[in-house]
Design an enzyme around this catalytic site. Structure first.
Site: not given
Length: 325
Positions: A54, A210, A291, A294
């Site tokens: 990465y 996705a 994010q 949530e």
């Protein structure tokens, strides 16, 4: 947060894990990445996944630096080996040479003495499986690696590796990291889940949302948000395969179904992945701490048989979706 055993091993990982593919060390600034990692830890996430490839090791550096704040035994750190880390003929693959050398390099970048889960990032057809498994076993015997796993191996490859490990008396692989979400379900169709279960391996799945399509941020017939991953030339190569009108229309219908049970689309999609008993953890990516706040709520969401049946009816509209592998 809730935790599940990683396959049949004694290791427990958070149902939601945090990954660093396409984000940390690449598109997300180091300061923001650290804020996301700290928020994940504070919310009970203990499984952190990265890879040497990465951004050519930069993601490992960011992950290791952020986790330095915490007691080493309090989290599970995973990384991988396979993809090219240089131009030389031995700077890629799963040969003993590459595995040993890259393990040492990852330890340095991560700033730690051991890796909890060391994974073969893909299958290497040019290296005997026995050579790969012996190298992993030696690293485990040395204490540099605690558990070993694979990523995106077929059911046949999983069964073959397990047979070799048993024959040689090597420590077993404990996990597989495949892509798995509502659109990409090859692990169900191609017996990967069944083969893994037989061999005591858990799934730590990547891209459960996705690449953001299952968050509701991309709408059919509308322009791509300028601050999204799909608008970033450094990270949009993968997500572009999802940017089809039929896929976005299905995502919109799923969002409406999720709203009907009081959930966001991302929470719904993660709960759908976690409904699968063979899944130990769903690895999310995040560019903002909010994010993560949530997404972790997905562990409390239970999907009824009726909701699952409605989900299947909607997903039937994109059954021919081509896998990203």
């Amino acid at each position: 947060m809730k935790y599940r055993r990683l396959g049949k091993s004694g290791l427990k990982v958070s149902e939601i894990g945090l990954g660093s593919w396409l984000t940390y060390g690449t598109a997300t600034a180091a300061e923001t990445a650290q804020a996301c990692i700290h928020k994940a830890y504070d919310l009970g996430i203990n499984f952190f996944d990265t890879a040497n490839a990465y951004n050519n090791g930069e993601a490992e550096k960011v992950m290791g630096s952020a986790l330095k704040s915490y007691t080493r035994s309090s989290y599970v750190l995973a990384t991988k080996v396979f993809f090219a880390m240089g131009s030389g003929p031995n700077e890629r693959g799963l040969s003993r040479k590459h595995i040993i050398e890259q393990c040492e390099a990852s330890l340095k970048r991560l700033g730690t003495d051991y890796i909890d889960l060391y994974q073969c990032h893909r299958f290497d057809a040019e290296t005997p499986v026995e050579e790969t498994l012996r190298a992993l076993d030696d690293l485990t015997a040395q204490g540099k690696v605690l558990y070993t796993g694979i990523s995106e191996w077929s059911a046949e490859q999983i069964a073959d590796a397990a047979s070799i490990s048993k024959r040689l008396g090597l420590r077993p692989l404990v996990s597989n990291q495949p892509i798995y979400n509502m659109f990409e379900r090859y692990i169900e169709r191609e017996d990967v889940l069944q083969a893994s279960e037989r061999e005591g391996m858990g799934q730590v799945v990547f891209s459960p949302l996705a690449q953001g399509v299952l968050t509701g941020k991309y709408k059919p017939g509308q322009a791509i948000p300028t601050d999204s991953r799909a608008a970033n030339d450094k990270t949009n190569g993968v997500i572009n395969s999802y940017m089809r009108e039929d896929v976005l229309q299905v995502a919109e219908k799923l969002e409406q179904l999720a709203a009907g049970i009081g959930a966001s689309l991302s929470q719904f999609a993660l709960a759908w992945v976690l409904r699968q008993p063979g899944v130990s953890s769903a690895i999310i990516g995040s560019s903002r701490p909010s994010q993560i706040e949530e997404n972790v709520k997905a562990v409390e969401l239970k999907l009824t048989d009726d909701v699952l049946a409605q989900t299947e009816a909607i997903l039937a509209e994109v059954r021919e979706f081509a896998p990203l592998r």
